[in-house]
Design an enzyme around this catalytic site. Structure first.
Site, PDB file in Angstrom:
ATOM      1  N   MET A 334      -4.735 109.841 -28.107  1.00  0.00           N
ATOM      2  CA  MET A 334      -3.462 109.439 -28.705  1.00  0.00           C
ATOM      3  C   MET A 334      -3.047 110.391 -29.828  1.00  0.00           C
ATOM      4  O   MET A 334      -1.903 110.839 -29.884  1.00  0.00           O
ATOM      5  CB  MET A 334      -3.551 108.003 -29.238  1.00  0.00           C
ATOM      6  CG  MET A 334      -3.834 106.970 -28.178  1.00  0.00           C
ATOM      7  SD  MET A 334      -2.683 106.988 -26.795  1.00  0.00           S
ATOM      8  CE  MET A 334      -1.217 106.318 -27.537  1.00  0.00           C
ATOM      9  N   ASP A 353      -9.793 115.482 -37.549  1.00  0.00           N
ATOM     10  CA  ASP A 353     -10.817 114.688 -36.854  1.00  0.00           C
ATOM     11  C   ASP A 353     -12.128 114.847 -37.621  1.00  0.00           C
ATOM     12  O   ASP A 353     -12.204 115.600 -38.607  1.00  0.00           O
ATOM     13  CB  ASP A 353     -10.952 115.125 -35.381  1.00  0.00           C
ATOM     14  CG  ASP A 353     -11.467 113.972 -34.516  1.00  0.00           C
ATOM     15  OD1 ASP A 353     -12.600 113.508 -34.752  1.00  0.00           O
ATOM     16  OD2 ASP A 353     -10.735 113.517 -33.614  1.00  0.00           O
ATOM     17  N   VAL A 410      -7.667 106.736 -34.982  1.00  0.00           N
ATOM     18  CA  VAL A 410      -9.124 106.844 -34.800  1.00  0.00           C
ATOM     19  C   VAL A 410      -9.593 105.682 -33.939  1.00  0.00           C
ATOM     20  O   VAL A 410      -8.786 104.921 -33.400  1.00  0.00           O
ATOM     21  CB  VAL A 410      -9.865 106.890 -36.160  1.00  0.00           C
ATOM     22  CG1 VAL A 410      -9.409 108.102 -36.970  1.00  0.00           C
ATOM     23  CG2 VAL A 410      -9.672 105.617 -36.963  1.00  0.00           C
ATOM     24  N   GLU A 412     -10.816 102.218 -32.305  1.00  0.00           N
ATOM     25  CA  GLU A 412     -10.271 100.867 -32.513  1.00  0.00           C
ATOM     26  C   GLU A 412     -11.331  99.991 -33.186  1.00  0.00           C
ATOM     27  O   GLU A 412     -11.859  99.039 -32.600  1.00  0.00           O
ATOM     28  CB  GLU A 412      -9.851 100.293 -31.145  1.00  0.00           C
ATOM     29  CG  GLU A 412      -9.052  99.016 -31.200  1.00  0.00           C
ATOM     30  CD  GLU A 412      -7.608  99.192 -31.629  1.00  0.00           C
ATOM     31  OE1 GLU A 412      -7.296 100.210 -32.271  1.00  0.00           O
ATOM     32  OE2 GLU A 412      -6.805  98.303 -31.336  1.00  0.00           O
ATOM     33  N   LYS A 417     -11.292 102.281 -39.426  1.00  0.00           N
ATOM     34  CA  LYS A 417      -9.882 102.417 -39.829  1.00  0.00           C
ATOM     35  C   LYS A 417      -9.739 102.223 -41.344  1.00  0.00           C
ATOM     36  O   LYS A 417      -8.987 102.955 -42.003  1.00  0.00           O
ATOM     37  CB  LYS A 417      -9.013 101.421 -39.059  1.00  0.00           C
ATOM     38  CG  LYS A 417      -8.881 101.783 -37.564  1.00  0.00           C
ATOM     39  CD  LYS A 417      -7.713 101.088 -36.912  1.00  0.00           C
ATOM     40  CE  LYS A 417      -7.609 101.280 -35.405  1.00  0.00           C
ATOM     41  NZ  LYS A 417      -7.163 102.566 -34.919  1.00  0.00           N
ATOM     42  N   SER A 439      -3.826  99.418 -31.022  1.00  0.00           N
ATOM     43  CA  SER A 439      -3.134  98.720 -29.935  1.00  0.00           C
ATOM     44  C   SER A 439      -3.411  97.221 -29.974  1.00  0.00           C
ATOM     45  O   SER A 439      -2.704  96.462 -29.310  1.00  0.00           O
ATOM     46  CB  SER A 439      -3.509  99.310 -28.582  1.00  0.00           C
ATOM     47  OG  SER A 439      -4.855  99.640 -28.540  1.00  0.00           O
ATOM     48  N   HIS A 460       3.035 102.081 -32.808  1.00  0.00           N
ATOM     49  CA  HIS A 460       2.225 101.973 -31.595  1.00  0.00           C
ATOM     50  C   HIS A 460       2.836 102.788 -30.460  1.00  0.00           C
ATOM     51  O   HIS A 460       3.891 102.457 -29.946  1.00  0.00           O
ATOM     52  CB  HIS A 460       2.126 100.474 -31.210  1.00  0.00           C
ATOM     53  CG  HIS A 460       1.356 100.216 -29.968  1.00  0.00           C
ATOM     54  ND1 HIS A 460       1.615  99.163 -29.127  1.00  0.00           N
ATOM     55  CD2 HIS A 460       0.314 100.872 -29.412  1.00  0.00           C
ATOM     56  CE1 HIS A 460       0.776  99.189 -28.116  1.00  0.00           C
ATOM     57  NE2 HIS A 460      -0.022 100.218 -28.263  1.00  0.00           N
ATOM     58  N   GLU A 472       6.505 101.202 -30.325  1.00  0.00           N
ATOM     59  CA  GLU A 472       6.601  99.853 -30.877  1.00  0.00           C
ATOM     60  C   GLU A 472       6.245  99.936 -32.361  1.00  0.00           C
ATOM     61  O   GLU A 472       5.142 100.346 -32.713  1.00  0.00           O
ATOM     62  CB  GLU A 472       5.590  98.982 -30.124  1.00  0.00           C
ATOM     63  CG  GLU A 472       5.759  97.515 -30.280  1.00  0.00           C
ATOM     64  CD  GLU A 472       4.821  96.735 -29.326  1.00  0.00           C
ATOM     65  OE1 GLU A 472       3.866  97.333 -28.774  1.00  0.00           O
ATOM     66  OE2 GLU A 472       5.047  95.533 -29.157  1.00  0.00           O
ATOM     67  N   ASN A 510       1.832  94.713 -25.145  1.00  0.00           N
ATOM     68  CA  ASN A 510       0.531  94.364 -24.599  1.00  0.00           C
ATOM     69  C   ASN A 510       0.380  92.853 -24.411  1.00  0.00           C
ATOM     70  O   ASN A 510      -0.322  92.383 -23.524  1.00  0.00           O
ATOM     71  CB  ASN A 510      -0.591  94.888 -25.504  1.00  0.00           C
ATOM     72  CG  ASN A 510      -0.756  96.397 -25.342  1.00  0.00           C
ATOM     73  OD1 ASN A 510      -0.308  96.967 -24.353  1.00  0.00           O
ATOM     74  ND2 ASN A 510      -1.375  97.040 -26.314  1.00  0.00           N
TER      75      ASN A 510
HETATM   76  P1  NAD Z   1     -10.060 108.435 -28.634  1.00  0.00           P
HETATM   77  O1  NAD Z   1     -11.428 107.929 -28.605  1.00  0.00           O
HETATM   78  O2  NAD Z   1      -9.566 109.316 -27.532  1.00  0.00           O
HETATM   79  O3  NAD Z   1      -9.785 109.207 -29.999  1.00  0.00           O
HETATM   80  C1  NAD Z   1     -10.215 108.777 -31.236  1.00  0.00           C
HETATM   81  C2  NAD Z   1     -10.481 110.001 -32.072  1.00  0.00           C
HETATM   82  O4  NAD Z   1     -10.700 109.605 -33.421  1.00  0.00           O
HETATM   83  C3  NAD Z   1     -11.710 110.778 -31.639  1.00  0.00           C
HETATM   84  O5  NAD Z   1     -11.382 112.134 -31.459  1.00  0.00           O
HETATM   85  C4  NAD Z   1     -12.681 110.608 -32.817  1.00  0.00           C
HETATM   86  O6  NAD Z   1     -13.521 111.730 -33.006  1.00  0.00           O
HETATM   87  C5  NAD Z   1     -11.723 110.410 -33.954  1.00  0.00           C
HETATM   88  N1  NAD Z   1     -12.324 109.718 -35.086  1.00  0.00           N
HETATM   89  C6  NAD Z   1     -13.116 108.632 -35.091  1.00  0.00           C
HETATM   90  N2  NAD Z   1     -13.454 108.298 -36.347  1.00  0.00           N
HETATM   91  C7  NAD Z   1     -12.862 109.185 -37.178  1.00  0.00           C
HETATM   92  C8  NAD Z   1     -12.819 109.367 -38.573  1.00  0.00           C
HETATM   93  N3  NAD Z   1     -13.475 108.543 -39.378  1.00  0.00           N
HETATM   94  N4  NAD Z   1     -12.111 110.380 -39.063  1.00  0.00           N
HETATM   95  C9  NAD Z   1     -11.450 111.216 -38.249  1.00  0.00           C
HETATM   96  N5  NAD Z   1     -11.458 111.098 -36.913  1.00  0.00           N
HETATM   97  C10 NAD Z   1     -12.145 110.091 -36.373  1.00  0.00           C
HETATM   98  O7  NAD Z   1      -9.115 107.144 -28.761  1.00  0.00           O
HETATM   99  P2  NAD Z   1      -7.571 106.975 -28.416  1.00  0.00           P
HETATM  100  O8  NAD Z   1      -7.446 106.465 -27.030  1.00  0.00           O
HETATM  101  O9  NAD Z   1      -6.843 108.191 -28.812  1.00  0.00           O
HETATM  102  O10 NAD Z   1      -7.168 105.767 -29.365  1.00  0.00           O
HETATM  103  C11 NAD Z   1      -6.975 105.935 -30.743  1.00  0.00           C
HETATM  104  C12 NAD Z   1      -6.262 104.709 -31.292  1.00  0.00           C
HETATM  105  O11 NAD Z   1      -5.043 104.522 -30.584  1.00  0.00           O
HETATM  106  C13 NAD Z   1      -7.024 103.410 -31.147  1.00  0.00           C
HETATM  107  O12 NAD Z   1      -6.737 102.593 -32.256  1.00  0.00           O
HETATM  108  C14 NAD Z   1      -6.420 102.802 -29.887  1.00  0.00           C
HETATM  109  O13 NAD Z   1      -6.536 101.398 -29.852  1.00  0.00           O
HETATM  110  C15 NAD Z   1      -4.998 103.222 -30.039  1.00  0.00           C
HETATM  111  N6  NAD Z   1      -4.219 103.264 -28.786  1.00  0.00           N
HETATM  112  C16 NAD Z   1      -4.771 103.724 -27.645  1.00  0.00           C
HETATM  113  C17 NAD Z   1      -4.014 103.757 -26.483  1.00  0.00           C
HETATM  114  C18 NAD Z   1      -4.587 104.290 -25.196  1.00  0.00           C
HETATM  115  O14 NAD Z   1      -4.000 104.065 -24.139  1.00  0.00           O
HETATM  116  N7  NAD Z   1      -5.699 104.982 -25.229  1.00  0.00           N
HETATM  117  C19 NAD Z   1      -2.689 103.331 -26.502  1.00  0.00           C
HETATM  118  C20 NAD Z   1      -2.131 102.891 -27.708  1.00  0.00           C
HETATM  119  C21 NAD Z   1      -2.913 102.868 -28.836  1.00  0.00           C
END
Ligand code: NAD
Length: 729
Positions: A334, A353, A410, A412, A417, A439, A460, A472, A510
């Site tokens: 994301m 990251d 980051v 979920e 967070k 999400s 979102h 959103e 959702n």
């Molecule tokens: P992901 O696992 O692909 O990416 C998360 C990233 O965050 C990773 O690269 C990780 O190394 C990094 N990270 C973790 N802890 C960290 C920290 N303390 N400091 C810096 N970086 C850190 O996950 P994603 O699918 O990109 O989801 C990220 C967020 O977006 C979540 O909250 C998820 O619920 C939300 N989201 C996801 C989707 C989806 O379809 N995947 C859709 C909407 C929202």
């Protein structure tokens, strides 16, 4: 009314310039069309005028018909629409015949359309009635007939003329898919005649007018012995095209889009008769489409209300909050997507990251997308360098200094967070707005980690970020107006469509999509044939069946969400039957597309094959299968009742957002205009009656919400009650 003005030069070339006052793009209104007709009459009658150039005073030619006018045309009823369309045909035919003798086809005045830029809808139908179309070589220009995208079809002769000009096969992508092309591509496809340097446009148009012969003015379909390119429906060459087109269109639209069917009928029937009769046929089908509630609902949601939301219909009245420097924390799927769309919109981005490697990988995502764009000729090397140059990938939070918006994406996990929130707030300025892309986690809870909860908000995105156009925006309890305005201004900058909702588990999109998936899975547990479930969903216009959808989003994510929901709801948790199937699938290692195994079977290349037969061993099929409409009602009501509850609960505050968000967020049957438009179409009394039946058979989750029952009693519609519309859609 000065939408069109006319001047005539010393050599007798009249120039009619389209320039709608106080609008950046020309759109056609009924009055403007009448004015154009008068100017054409004057020019044709004036012996001093040798020919006419029709052009625009703006950088583009026209965006199309004013869809508010089209929406308004319905009020007069079918006869009024038909008469109005036929009048339009007469004017365009007058342009096409340009005063020539109907027998000898001589003596007409040449009329050329000179397009400086974009020409869409009536903005192309009008040029198609002219004798030549010359466009400026403007790579930003888009040329085409996008009507089908909002549930109508080109009804000002565009359908009939394009088919006769290109043949049914070549016209199909423009008419049926609303394909838009650049001027050069339009020339290649035969849509227009010439492309010239922008500075030569008017000179070349004039040159053509002064040199055109009588023969240059006669359209092929007005010549003796005209044959439609590619053949008519009963010509051996045309036959397969027409048969194939019907099958293809029904396959793609599942028959739920009235405009696609009407368009095909107009093309087929029109091809069998003389040109003027074909125009009448086109007008009849166009009238029937305009009278169909689906087209009205699609125009309302996908055009009028979508645009209103994009222009800030629900934006608090706060000074401009455009984002200059954006921080993105978490460079995963994301975060990397958010960085890309933002840098692409000219915003400076710091992408952070936990490791440099992960941050670099996030930036490389943009590189990959830009490379793809270059391969398709849409992105230049300079543009690529520029966009990448705006993204700094780092692990150093200090780089966030000066950021006016930070979006966290980051893991979920509330703890992770919360840590990130504190670290960001320690380095950014006091004015910076902080957003989370969570999400599922309520914003109000996450805001507890913030020292400035009024500057804390949910933004979102949907996956994949570069393709999904809905964003959103979620207000937490303490979220302030400036944070909302910031989020909205940011969404405008990246050219997506926002909805603003209040905080609650799963927010809006959702919240509605999960019951849809669950209803599908619940039916599997009951022994309903999976193919019936999937096809029933598609036949009612859902882009993906519930089982395919959960395969795409991954079954383990479903398991995770189910566990978290159960923990939060305790004994009220209603989805045990669903979990039975979902958890079992996860235990079998069938996690969906990502594991090449889910409700569907996949081959080694990851291509989806068909529904997985093993499912029937665990969940044997019931001998008595339900009817198609029962299955469809279960899946539709699972979604729309949740939308109504979201409105009742105050999560949604505007039904326009509920409808637009449903179509753009999870593809809710676009032909319907969205859940509220659909409920208005069937009417609250019928909806309540269906709920009663579903509740008796399948349980209290289908109980009609109080709001819907009250509306049924009072004979109200959603758009009547909440948007002040007089009549039902
Ligand atoms: P992901 O696992 O692909 O990416 C998360 C990233 O965050 C990773 O690269 C990780 O190394 C990094 N990270 C973790 N802890 C960290 C920290 N303390 N400091 C810096 N970086 C850190 O996950 P994603 O699918 O990109 O989801 C990220 C967020 O977006 C979540 O909250 C998820 O619920 C939300 N989201 C996801 C989707 C989806 O379809 N995947 C859709 C909407 C929202």
């Amino acid at each position: 009314m000065t939408d069109f003005t006319m001047t005539t030069d010393a050599e007798g070339v009249a120039t009619i310039t389209w320039d709608v006052p106080s609008r950046s793009m020309n759109v056609m209104s009924t009055e403007a069309f009448a004015l154009l007709s008068d100017l054409i009459d004057r020019a044709l009658a004036d012996p001093g005028v040798k020919g006419i150039i029709l052009t625009s005073g703006k950088k583009d030619f026209a965006g199309g018909m004013d869809l508010n006018v089209i929406a308004g045309m319905r009020a007069g009823g079918a006869q009024a629409i038909f008469d109005g369309v036929m009048q339009m045909h007469q004017v365009l035919r007058k342009i096409e015949r340009a005063g020539m003798d109907p027998k000898t086809l001589k003596g007409g005045k040449p009329i050329v359309a000179a397009l400086p830029g974009t020409a869409l809808g009536i903005g192309l139908e009008l040029p198609l009635a002219c004798h030549r179309i010359i466009a400026a070589d403007n790579p930003k220009a888009k040329i085409g007939l996008p009507e089908i995208m909002v549930g109508i079809f080109p009804g000002a002769g565009g359908t009939t003329r394009l088919v006769r000009k290109l043949g049914a096969m070549m016209a199909a992508p423009f008419l049926l898919e609303g394909k838009l092309v650049s001027p050069k591509e339009a020339k290649g496809a035969g849509l227009i005649d010439e492309v010239v340097a922008p500075e030569d446009l008017l000179a070349r148009a004039k040159e053509w007018v002064l040199s055109a012969t009588d023969a240059d003015l006669v359209k092929p379909w007005d010549q003796k012995g005209y044959k439609m390119p590619g053949g008519t429906p009963y010509h051996p060459a045309g036959f397969p095209t027409f048969v194939g087109a019907s099958a293809m269109v029904l396959g793609k639209t599942m028959g739920v889009y009235p405009a696609a069917k009407a368009l095909l009928a107009a093309v087929y029937e029109g091809a069998l008769v003389p040109f003027d009769t074909a125009l009448r046929i086109e007008a009849r089908h166009f009238t029937s489409v305009l009278m169909n509630p689906s087209s009205a609902a699609m125009i309302r949601s996908l055009f009028i209300n979508k645009e209103a939301l994009e222009k800030g219909a629900n934006r608090p009245k706060v000074a401009d909050q455009s984002v200059k420097k954006l921080g993105v924390i978490g460079a995963g799927m994301m975060g990397a997507g958010i960085a890309y769309v933002s840098a692409n919109a000219g915003i400076e981005v710091v992408l952070i990251d936990a490791t440099q490697e992960a941050a670099d990988r996030g930036r490389a995502h943009s590189e990959g997308l830009l490379d793809k764009g270059m391969k398709r000729g849409k992105v230049t090397a300079e543009k690529k360098a520029e966009v990448l140059g705006r993204i700094t990938a780092t692990t150093d939070y200090a780089a966030l200094s000066g950021a006016d918006l930070v979006i966290e994406a980051v893991f979920e996990d509330p703890k992770v967070k919360a840590e990130v929130t504190a670290r960001v707030e320690a380095v950014v300025g006091a004015d910076c707005i902080y957003a989370t892309n969570t999400s599922t986690l309520p914003i109000t809870g996450l805001a507890k980690a913030s020292a400035r909860p009024e500057q804390f908000i949910g933004i979102h995105f949907f996956s994949p970020v570069d393709k999904m156009n809905l964003v959103e925006i979620i207000r937490g309890k303490a979220t302030g107006e400036r944070a909302v305005a910031k989020a909205l201004d940011f969404v405008r900058q990246i050219r997506k469509t926002p909805i603003v909702v209040n905080d609650a588990r799963f927010f809006y999109a959702n919240r509605c999509i999960i019951p849809y998936i669950n209803e599908g899975i619940r039916m599997v547990a009951e022994g309903v044939e999976p193919a019936l479930i999937e096809n029933a969903a598609k036949l009612v216009g859902m882009p993906l069946g519930p089982l395919q959808l959960v395969d795409e989003t991954s079954i383990d994510l479903g398991v995770k969400i189910a566990k978290a929901t159960k923990e939060a709801m305790g004994k009220d948790y209603p989805d045990e039957a669903v979990d039975h199937v979902l958890f079992w699938m996860a235990d079998q290692g069938r996690l969906g597309r990502k594991s090449n195994a889910g409700f569907y079977a996949y081959n080694d290349k990851g291509e989806r094959l068909g529904l997985w037969e093993g499912l029937a061993h665990k969940y044997p099929l019931d001998k008595m299968q339900p009817s198609l409409s029962d299955v469809q009602h279960r899946m539709l009501f699972a979604q729309v009742l949740e939308a109504v509850r979201a409105l009742e609960d105050g999560v949604l505050t505007d039904i326009r957002e509920g409808d637009v968000g449903a179509i753009l967020g999870w593809g809710f049957a676009p032909w319907s205009g969205g859940p509220f438009s659909w409920l208005d179409m069937i009417g609250a009394p019928r909806a309540v009656a269906i709920c009663r039946g579903l509740t008796a058979q399948f349980g209290p989750r289908f109980h009609a919400p109080a709001l819907l029952r009250e509306m049924a009693e009072k004979g109200e519609t959603f758009y009547g009650r909440f948007a002040g519309e007089k009549a039902a859609a």
